[in-house]
Write an enzyme that holds these catalytic residues in place. Structure first.
Site, PDB file in Angstrom:
ATOM      1  N   HIS A 186       0.813  -1.208   0.000  1.00 14.10           N
ATOM      2  CA  HIS A 186       0.000   0.000   0.000  1.00 14.10           C
ATOM      3  C   HIS A 186       0.848   1.261   0.000  1.00 14.10           C
ATOM      4  O   HIS A 186       0.464   2.280  -0.573  1.00 14.10           O
ATOM      5  CB  HIS A 186      -0.929  -0.011   1.209  1.00 14.10           C
ATOM      6  CG  HIS A 186      -2.274  -0.583   0.907  1.00 14.10           C
ATOM      7  ND1 HIS A 186      -3.247  -0.748   1.847  1.00 14.10           N
ATOM      8  CD2 HIS A 186      -2.823  -1.033  -0.247  1.00 14.10           C
ATOM      9  CE1 HIS A 186      -4.327  -1.259   1.302  1.00 14.10           C
ATOM     10  NE2 HIS A 186      -4.081  -1.462   0.031  1.00 14.10           N
TER      11      HIS A 186
ATOM     12  N   ARG B  95     -12.085  -1.445  -7.702  1.00 15.35           N
ATOM     13  CA  ARG B  95     -12.113  -2.461  -6.646  1.00 15.35           C
ATOM     14  C   ARG B  95     -13.322  -2.182  -5.754  1.00 15.35           C
ATOM     15  O   ARG B  95     -13.405  -1.126  -5.133  1.00 15.35           O
ATOM     16  CB  ARG B  95     -10.832  -2.404  -5.815  1.00 15.35           C
ATOM     17  CG  ARG B  95      -9.532  -2.512  -6.612  1.00 15.35           C
ATOM     18  CD  ARG B  95      -8.344  -2.366  -5.672  1.00 15.35           C
ATOM     19  NE  ARG B  95      -7.072  -2.439  -6.355  1.00 15.35           N
ATOM     20  CZ  ARG B  95      -6.381  -1.388  -6.796  1.00 15.35           C
ATOM     21  NH1 ARG B  95      -6.892  -0.162  -6.626  1.00 15.35           N
ATOM     22  NH2 ARG B  95      -5.216  -1.530  -7.391  1.00 15.35           N
TER      23      ARG B  95
ATOM     24  N   ARG C  10     -14.557  -4.667 -10.914  1.00 13.99           N
ATOM     25  CA  ARG C  10     -14.235  -6.012 -10.449  1.00 13.99           C
ATOM     26  C   ARG C  10     -15.212  -6.372  -9.329  1.00 13.99           C
ATOM     27  O   ARG C  10     -15.329  -5.649  -8.344  1.00 13.99           O
ATOM     28  CB  ARG C  10     -12.798  -6.090  -9.919  1.00 13.99           C
ATOM     29  CG  ARG C  10     -12.398  -7.495  -9.470  1.00 13.99           C
ATOM     30  CD  ARG C  10     -10.954  -7.539  -8.995  1.00 13.99           C
ATOM     31  NE  ARG C  10     -10.765  -6.827  -7.741  1.00 13.99           N
ATOM     32  CZ  ARG C  10      -9.570  -6.570  -7.203  1.00 13.99           C
ATOM     33  NH1 ARG C  10      -8.468  -6.934  -7.837  1.00 13.99           N
ATOM     34  NH2 ARG C  10      -9.479  -5.932  -6.049  1.00 13.99           N
TER      35      ARG C  10
ATOM     36  N   GLU D  26      -5.544 -13.840 -13.598  1.00 12.70           N
ATOM     37  CA  GLU D  26      -4.505 -13.722 -12.569  1.00 12.70           C
ATOM     38  C   GLU D  26      -4.082 -15.095 -12.068  1.00 12.70           C
ATOM     39  O   GLU D  26      -3.228 -15.202 -11.196  1.00 12.70           O
ATOM     40  CB  GLU D  26      -5.030 -12.870 -11.412  1.00 12.70           C
ATOM     41  CG  GLU D  26      -6.394 -13.291 -10.902  1.00 12.70           C
ATOM     42  CD  GLU D  26      -7.085 -12.219 -10.074  1.00 12.70           C
ATOM     43  OE1 GLU D  26      -6.400 -11.320  -9.563  1.00 12.70           O
ATOM     44  OE2 GLU D  26      -8.323 -12.292  -9.950  1.00 12.70           O
TER      45      GLU D  26
ATOM     46  N   ASN E 230      -0.224  -8.480 -10.580  1.00 16.51           N
ATOM     47  CA  ASN E 230       0.284  -8.650  -9.220  1.00 16.51           C
ATOM     48  C   ASN E 230       0.072 -10.091  -8.759  1.00 16.51           C
ATOM     49  O   ASN E 230       1.011 -10.771  -8.329  1.00 16.51           O
ATOM     50  CB  ASN E 230      -0.421  -7.693  -8.253  1.00 16.51           C
ATOM     51  CG  ASN E 230      -0.245  -6.241  -8.646  1.00 16.51           C
ATOM     52  OD1 ASN E 230       0.641  -5.903  -9.410  1.00 16.51           O
ATOM     53  ND2 ASN E 230      -1.102  -5.381  -8.125  1.00 16.51           N
ATOM     54  N   ASP E 231      -1.162 -10.565  -8.835  1.00 15.15           N
ATOM     55  CA  ASP E 231      -1.438 -11.946  -8.430  1.00 15.15           C
ATOM     56  C   ASP E 231      -0.873 -12.944  -9.435  1.00 15.15           C
ATOM     57  O   ASP E 231      -0.444 -14.039  -9.069  1.00 15.15           O
ATOM     58  CB  ASP E 231      -2.943 -12.174  -8.270  1.00 15.15           C
ATOM     59  CG  ASP E 231      -3.428 -11.844  -6.868  1.00 15.15           C
ATOM     60  OD1 ASP E 231      -2.631 -11.980  -5.924  1.00 15.15           O
ATOM     61  OD2 ASP E 231      -4.597 -11.442  -6.721  1.00 15.15           O
TER      62      ASP E 231
ATOM     63  N   ARG F  81       3.111 -12.162  -2.472  1.00 11.42           N
ATOM     64  CA  ARG F  81       3.322 -10.776  -2.858  1.00 11.42           C
ATOM     65  C   ARG F  81       3.507  -9.853  -1.670  1.00 11.42           C
ATOM     66  O   ARG F  81       3.966  -8.721  -1.815  1.00 11.42           O
ATOM     67  CB  ARG F  81       2.158 -10.275  -3.722  1.00 11.42           C
ATOM     68  CG  ARG F  81       0.815 -10.362  -3.073  1.00 11.42           C
ATOM     69  CD  ARG F  81      -0.290  -9.951  -4.007  1.00 11.42           C
ATOM     70  NE  ARG F  81      -0.372  -8.528  -4.193  1.00 11.42           N
ATOM     71  CZ  ARG F  81      -1.439  -7.902  -4.695  1.00 11.42           C
ATOM     72  NH1 ARG F  81      -2.485  -8.605  -5.085  1.00 11.42           N
ATOM     73  NH2 ARG F  81      -1.455  -6.605  -4.819  1.00 11.42           N
TER      74      ARG F  81
ATOM     75  N   CYS G 246      -4.407  -4.565 -15.608  1.00  2.09           N
ATOM     76  CA  CYS G 246      -4.795  -3.646 -14.541  1.00  2.09           C
ATOM     77  C   CYS G 246      -3.922  -3.801 -13.306  1.00  2.09           C
ATOM     78  O   CYS G 246      -4.202  -3.226 -12.261  1.00  2.09           O
ATOM     79  CB  CYS G 246      -6.266  -3.833 -14.169  1.00  2.09           C
ATOM     80  SG  CYS G 246      -6.669  -5.469 -13.523  1.00  2.09           S
TER      81      CYS G 246
END
Length: 573
Positions: free
Chosen positions: A200, A302, A338, A427, A450-451, A461, A498
């Protein structure tokens, strides 16, 4: 500034300079004195048991509520980026299940501060096991615990101290509530010893346009007031930098700002191949900020915050009002939503599926929706109502899709709700490898890099020490992306990205060359990506993608691509 390979140099004052290497996570450079953030407050060693556990439990709850009140007070005066973060963190402090856990430890003979620390550790382990959004909230959770312990001990709260000179904030890590409330007129940059590319701190720093470096060795040992220069791209941090190098850094920053200001409008390569540039958002305030920027819409909305802020499943009417406020600022621009990406754990008590050995690989995302379809149906009904009310171009995608059958199931429910466009997040490597079949069942796909990196490289991660494996430039990750892009072409369906990698201007060229047609990122990163695309034809992007794919490792891939573009552009990116 000395180069990344130099161990030392000399400043004009004779003080030896020292270059350290971290991981750059937010673009830009800065130079200034260090302001160290106070360490978290820990309970006393061998704290005595509470003489009256019931009274001690009340004391602990009162401490948590004071923490929540202080966060709410900050939220009232915070800007839009910070407000949701602060409110969400205050909710953690008010969580009754956390209060009950403290009472349980008090009843077993622990002291009040120790009981808070033990409860925070338990919840942190649950969040980390769940993965995804919840794992990213562990820093918030520990920040709340440290503040509550400070309250019961009657000592100053941890966090960023007051300062009046423009400075670079250095910490072990920064809770999102701390990052989001930084005074941007005084904070030149951020350096942390912990954290990762998708933490974050990294994401918020990018949204706020503050250069940031994470994973810097011995960052917390740098004395207050030490002059340093940081590069949020390369990850280098120079202690006692040469004044001439700092001035050169400033001039470079000015040239870059001027170059970025020259390119506006929809994203496209030099030969006119369109690549939509979109924003990632997480709430109403994010939407209002992003809509005012030069972006083509939203590539990732999100929706977790709608559910995490509710003690019970939010009603269709409650969701509709929130979604309407998110969609309205974008007018006719697209908004890709999403659906709920969560799993079975305490923050979603109304969707608890029971204990799982490994929730991160369990019933999360679409799998939760299949187990509790009424949650998904209510969300889709609300999204359809908000879309109709605003006239927005709403496209809905499901997270954690692994098979074509799952994609078909989701598409049918989206269609039944009256929404016109259904997509899936890619993902999971299985979905990337079978992208032709998976995307054949829906209208579009979006790569959550990311995932995807996490699952491809078998590296958590949230584990900062594994950042090298999670580097999106890892050739194996690029191989999986290439497979997904090939499947999308075969299916005749558009594919976007994304994940945070979309905001890397060099990697954006590679992704475009692989066949990606849209890139969604923190809106502050859009100008640099737009500039990079505008300077390269599609054929050049394809050649850069080939260079990245044949590299042995991420650093070789990155530097090979950087060396292949124009030098004057490379220094600006």
């Amino acid at each position: 500034m000395t180069s990344a390979g130099d161990a030392s140099g000399s400043t004009a004052a004779g003080q030896a300079s020292e270059t350290r290497q971290g991981i750059g996570v937010s673009h830009g450079s800065a130079a200034g004195p260090v302001v160290q953030v106070a360490s978290p407050v820990e309970p006393p060693l061998n704290e005595a048991a509470a003489s009256d556990p019931t009274a001690a439990a009340e004391q602990a709850v009162a401490a948590f509520m004071r923490v929540a009140g202080a966060l709410d007070a900050k939220a009232m005066n915070a800007d839009a980026t910070a407000r949701d973060v602060l409110k969400a963190t205050a909710m953690i402090a008010r969580d009754r299940s956390l209060h009950r856990a403290v009472a349980k430890h008090l009843g077993s003979g622990q002291g009040v501060a120790t009981s808070i620390a033990l409860s925070i550790d338990e919840f942190a382990a649950q969040f980390e096991a769940l993965g995804g959004y919840f794992a990213e909230r562990v820093t918030d959770l520990r920040d709340v615990g440290s503040r509550a312990i400070a309250e019961v001990l009657g000592v100053p709260a941890p966090g960023v101290p007051e300062f009046t000179e423009p400075s670079i904030v250095v910490a072990e890590d920064l809770a999102p509530a701390e990052t989001a409330t930084l005074d941007r007129s005084l904070v030149l940059g951020i350096v942390t010893r912990a954290g990762g590319r998708t933490s974050h701190t990294a994401i918020l720093a990018a949204q706020m346009g503050i250069p940031a470096v994470v994973q810097l060795p011995d960052a917390t040992a740098i004395p207050n007031g030490t002059p340093i220069a940081i590069d949020g791209d390369s990850g280098t941090v120079v202690l006692h930098p040469d004044p001439g190098a700092v001035d050169a850094q400033r001039r470079m920053r000015e040239r870059r700002d001027a170059a970025l200001a020259e390119v506006r409008g929809p994203g496209a390569t030099a030969d006119g191949h369109p690549v939509a540039l979109l924003a990632n958002i997480g709430g109403v305030e994010d939407a209002e900020l992003a809509a005012a920027q030069d972006v083509e819409g939203v590539g990732l909305f999100r929706t977790e915050f709608v559910f995490l802020s509710a003690g019970a499943a939010p009603t269709v009417e409650e969701q509709t009002e929130i979604y309407r406020r998110v969609f309205a600022p974008f007018g006719a621009r697209r908004v890709v939503v999403r659906t709920l990406d969560a799993g079975a754990d305490k923050p979603l008590a109304f969707a608890d599926l029971g204990e799982e050995e490994n929730p991160a690989l369990g019933r999360r995302g679409l799998r939760l929706s299949q187990a509790r379809p009424e949650l998904l149906d209510a969300q889709l009904e609300a999204l359809a109502a908000a879309a109709e009310a605003t006239g927005a171009d709403v496209r809905v995608m499901a997270p954690m899709v692994a098979t074509a059958a799952e994609a078909r199931w989701f598409a049918e429910r989206v269609g039944s709700a009256g929404l016109g466009s259904a997509g899936v997040m890619i993902e999971v490597p299985a979905a990337a490898l079978r992208a032709e079949q998976v995307l054949g069942a829906v209208d579009f796909g979006s790569l959550g890099t990311n995932d995807l990196a996490q699952y491809t490289m078998a590296a958590d991660r949230m584990q900062g020490e594994l950042s090298d494996l999670l580097d999106p430039w890892q050739p194996a990750v690029l191989d999986v992306i290439a497979a997904a892009a090939s499947g999308a072409r075969a299916a005749g369906k558009p594919l976007g990205v994304c994940g945070e990698s979309a905001g890397d201007p060099l990697l954006a060229l590679v992704l475009t060359g692989l066949g990606v047609g849209s890139l969604s990122m923190a809106s502050s990163k859009v100008p640099a990506v737009r500039l990079a695309l505008s300077a390269h034809a599609l054929e050049e992007c394809e050649r850069l993608a080939e260079l990245a794919l044949i590299a042995e490792g991420p650093e070789e891939a990155r530097e090979t691509v950087r060396a292949a573009i124009a030098p004057e552009l490379a220094e600006l990116l």
